[in-house]
Design an enzyme around this catalytic site. Structure first.
Site, PDB file in Angstrom:
ATOM      1  N   ASP A  67      26.001 -46.769  45.619  1.00  0.00           N
ATOM      2  CA  ASP A  67      24.592 -47.013  45.291  1.00  0.00           C
ATOM      3  C   ASP A  67      24.165 -48.432  45.653  1.00  0.00           C
ATOM      4  OD1 ASP A  67      26.179 -48.204  43.340  1.00  0.00           O
ATOM      5  OD2 ASP A  67      25.450 -46.958  41.708  1.00  0.00           O
ATOM      6  N   ASN A 136      25.365 -44.297  29.044  1.00  0.00           N
ATOM      7  CA  ASN A 136      24.697 -43.010  28.821  1.00  0.00           C
ATOM      8  C   ASN A 136      25.341 -41.887  29.648  1.00  0.00           C
ATOM      9  OD1 ASN A 136      23.896 -43.658  31.382  1.00  0.00           O
ATOM     10  ND2 ASN A 136      21.712 -43.791  30.947  1.00  0.00           N
ATOM     11  N   HIS A 138      26.052 -42.052  32.912  1.00  0.00           N
ATOM     12  CA  HIS A 138      25.653 -41.971  34.323  1.00  0.00           C
ATOM     13  C   HIS A 138      26.819 -42.295  35.256  1.00  0.00           C
ATOM     14  CE1 HIS A 138      24.154 -46.409  34.382  1.00  0.00           C
ATOM     15  NE2 HIS A 138      25.179 -46.363  35.203  1.00  0.00           N
ATOM     16  N   GLU A 143      21.170 -40.834  36.605  1.00  0.00           N
ATOM     17  CA  GLU A 143      20.856 -40.965  35.188  1.00  0.00           C
ATOM     18  C   GLU A 143      20.751 -39.582  34.521  1.00  0.00           C
ATOM     19  OE1 GLU A 143      21.096 -43.775  33.881  1.00  0.00           O
ATOM     20  OE2 GLU A 143      19.729 -45.300  34.633  1.00  0.00           O
TER      21      GLU A 143
HETATM   22  C1  GLP Z   1      26.025 -49.579  37.130  1.00  0.00           C
HETATM   23  C2  GLP Z   1      26.556 -48.903  38.394  1.00  0.00           C
HETATM   24  C3  GLP Z   1      27.585 -47.847  38.075  1.00  0.00           C
HETATM   25  C4  GLP Z   1      28.593 -48.406  37.096  1.00  0.00           C
HETATM   26  C5  GLP Z   1      27.915 -48.780  35.803  1.00  0.00           C
HETATM   27  C6  GLP Z   1      28.869 -49.306  34.752  1.00  0.00           C
HETATM   28  O1  GLP Z   1      24.962 -48.923  36.572  1.00  0.00           O
HETATM   29  N1  GLP Z   1      25.530 -48.291  39.181  1.00  0.00           N
HETATM   30  O2  GLP Z   1      28.192 -47.419  39.283  1.00  0.00           O
HETATM   31  O3  GLP Z   1      29.588 -47.452  36.849  1.00  0.00           O
HETATM   32  O4  GLP Z   1      26.984 -49.791  36.115  1.00  0.00           O
HETATM   33  O5  GLP Z   1      29.108 -50.663  34.955  1.00  0.00           O
HETATM   34  P1  GLP Z   1      30.224 -51.512  34.239  1.00  0.00           P
HETATM   35  O6  GLP Z   1      31.486 -51.128  34.914  1.00  0.00           O
HETATM   36  O7  GLP Z   1      29.843 -52.929  34.491  1.00  0.00           O
HETATM   37  O8  GLP Z   1      30.201 -51.141  32.815  1.00  0.00           O
END
Ligand code: GLP
Length: 243
Positions: A67, A136, A138, A143
């Site tokens: 992404d 959440n 995702h 989402e």
């Molecule tokens: C973002 C990214 C996700 C990631 C999520 C969790 O929203 N788009 O790919 O998994 O954050 O991030 P973290 O690993 O910092 O908790």
């Protein structure tokens, strides 16, 4: 689904890096589906360490990132392109021409999503897709919603995601409201999926995603249907699972 339960983040990072290293060693031209966020940083550090020690060669690998924020240039230090360069690509021998990530600066959302789907299709999906998980549930930036979305899509980030990601920005207003993300179909196409979950703030998402019903309200829950899905989680992230 296979669960690798680890004591802490250091052990989780080593286990995750081992899975990626095994993939690269057994198929040197692997297509690596890569993720951003804080969760994979420790695994990327291990891969860099093993590369520098001469144990890994990424020269034939390609990457397929999940992404990108809409509106951030590749050089913006909050863009995922920048994150990948500084946390991994600049330190290993993967070739710049083999790197793939959605272009957050393409204002034509439909065109950019179609372009990225064509890239995913050309590879037939990743050999190994690495994922983190949002609080959440995702994955990528898919989402919670009324339906699973198959293709690459332009998402409006939820308040929960904006709240979680604002720690990386100077001000909450600076957090982009939109992102391009590989869809659920692109993720499920991967031959192997490895999801990292670390820390107490992921415990609820882990319990709901992997020990509850499969529903688009919890996007990661679809991974229960993947034929080769590995959850790598530490004790804190596994604290709410039944049994
Ligand atoms: C973002 C990214 C996700 C990631 C999520 C969790 O929203 N788009 O790919 O998994 O954050 O991030 P973290 O690993 O910092 O908790």
């Amino acid at each position: 689904m296979r669960i690798i339960a680890t004591k802490d983040y250091a052990e989780l990072s080593r286990a995750t890096a081992s899975l990626i290293a095994a993939q690269v060693v057994s198929k040197p031209d692997s297509v690596l589906g890569l993720a951003t966020g804080s969760s994979p940083i420790g695994a990327y550090q291990k891969l860099i360490e093993w590369y520098k020690a001469g144990a890994l060669d990424f020269s034939a690998c390609s990457s397929l990132n999940l992404d990108e924020y809409v509106g951030l240039t590749k050089d913006n230090d909050q863009s995922y392109a920048y994150f990948m360069r500084t946390n991994l690509f600049d330190h290993i021998n993967i070739k710049p021409e083999n790197l793939n990530i959605p272009d957050g600066m393409n204002p034509d959302a439909a065109g950019e999503c179609a372009r990225y789907d064509a890239v995913i299709e050309k590879f037939g999906g990743a050999d190994l897709q690495l994922l983190g998980i949002g609080r959440n549930g995702h994955i990528g930036f898919n989402e919670p919603g009324a339906a699973f979305v198959r293709g690459t899509n332009c998402v409006h980030l939820t308040q929960s995601t904006i709240d979680a990601n604002k720690r990386f920005f100077a001000r909450e207003e600076d957090v982009p409201r939109k992102a391009y993300t590989m869809g659920i179909g692109g993720i499920m196409l991967a031959r192997k999926v490895v999801l990292i979950a670390s820390g107490a703030d992921k415990a609820e998402a882990v319990a709901k995603s992997f020990f509850g019903p499969i529903t688009p309200e919890v996007p990661a829950s679809i991974l229960q249907l993947h034929r080769d899905f590995v959850l790598v989680a530490d004790e804190a992230a596994l604290a709410n699972i039944p049994g």
